[in-house]
Design an enzyme around this catalytic site. Structure first.
Site, PDB file in Angstrom:
ATOM      1  N   LYS A   1       0.822  -1.203   0.000  1.00 49.83           N
ATOM      2  CA  LYS A   1       0.000   0.000   0.000  1.00 49.83           C
ATOM      3  C   LYS A   1       0.863   1.263   0.000  1.00 49.83           C
ATOM      4  CE  LYS A   1      -4.143  -1.810  -0.062  1.00 49.83           C
ATOM      5  NZ  LYS A   1      -5.095  -1.911   1.026  1.00 49.83           N
TER       6      LYS A   1
ATOM      7  N   ARG B   1      -3.996 -10.615   3.494  1.00 51.36           N
ATOM      8  CA  ARG B   1      -4.166 -10.576   2.040  1.00 51.36           C
ATOM      9  C   ARG B   1      -2.910  -9.950   1.436  1.00 51.36           C
ATOM     10  NH1 ARG B   1      -6.155  -7.095  -1.924  1.00 51.36           N
ATOM     11  NH2 ARG B   1      -7.375  -8.131  -3.571  1.00 51.36           N
TER      12      ARG B   1
END
Length: 289
Positions: free
Chosen positions: A225, A259
């Site tokens: 991210k 994830r």
């Protein structure tokens, strides 16, 4: 250090997975041309299946198949295009592997077809609040359900955890109204989804264990991210070590499912975190004596 309680995540087609004793890995399989770190890399049925099988060999417990990028500014796709991308991959993986398969979608029609094609879990990045019919599909099929928090398209509360509770409690009310089984649900705090700053994402990470009060296991997705890039100065494809660091920290905060893009490095990270948790449990037993 926070240690999560034992749990079993129930899924469709008589499947499920234990969340007791070790962290679990959900591999990201993007069948898209424009996902933020791997767009186009697996943009065919054969390449997506090949990548998914490699993820299983690296230690993935779940394969999360997505046909639309959720990065900020990504071009939307039609339901038909999304389905054309993901359904053949799910059908192949269902036939050729014993994998636990998740469909990453916020569309009820896609979720319904994906479960029929062999998917076991529905991963909804809008937490049932864009198309609440997904809750009915989960209830009727017995599919596992990941309910994610998002701040996109709405006003948020100033406190990052208060906003989590506000949003997720509304999502859980939708699930309850549809009679989704408690053991079918996990919650995802949605790192990076309208959480734009390092400070907001790190505050959520530091307080993530507070979400366990809702009574459900936690699934987290920090992989590659933007806030990790801001912290490390690295481009998206170079953020796997930083991702693994967050995997350890969030496992120690009580998260159960992770994830990720790079399964192997996070498998190793979880091995260390789980060993720490086991050592703390043993230490606690000794002190109790």
């Amino acid at each position: 250090m926070t240690i999560g309680t034992s749990a079993y995540w129930r899924a469709a087609h008589g499947r499920g997975i234990s969340l007791d004793g070790k962290g679990r890995l959900m591999a990201i399989v993007n069948v898209t041309p424009d996902s933020f770190s791997d767009g186009g890399r697996h943009f065919s049925v054969d390449k997506a299946v090949e990548h998914a099988v490699a993820c299983l060999a690296d230690g993935a417990d779940i394969l999360d198949i997505g046909g639309e990028s959720t990065r900020p500014g990504a071009a939307p796709v039609s339901p038909a295009e999304e389905q054309d991308r993901v359904l053949p991959v799910i059908e192949r993986l269902s036939r050729e592997t014993e994998a636990l398969i998740s469909i990453d979608t916020y569309r009820a029609a896609t979720a319904r077809l994906a479960v029929a094609a062999g998917a076991h879990i529905i991963n909804d990045v809008y937490g049932l609040q864009k198309e609440p019919e997904i809750a009915d599909i989960a209830a009727s099929t017995g599919a596992g359900l990941c309910i994610m928090h998002t701040g996109r398209g709405r006003e948020r509360l100033a406190d990052v955890v208060a906003d989590q509770f506000d949003y997720l409690e509304r999502s859980l009310a939708i699930a309850a109204e549809a009679s989704v089984a408690h053991e079918a649900i996990v919650l995802d705090p949605g790192f990076g989804f309208a959480k734009e700053t390092v400070e907001e994402n790190m505050a959520l990470m530091a307080r993530c264990d507070e979400l366990l009060a809702l009574g459900y296991p936690l699934l987290v997705g920090t992989s590659r991210k933007r806030f990790l890039g801001t912290l490390t100065g690295r481009d998206a494809g170079e953020r796997d070590a930083a991702t693994a660091a967050t995997t350890v920290l969030l496992r120690l905060k009580g998260a159960s499912v992770f994830r990720v893009h790079n399964v192997a490095i996070n498998r190793d990270a979880l091995a260390i975190a789980d060993a720490m948790i086991a050592a703390q449990r043993e230490s606690g037993k000794g002190q109790a004596r």
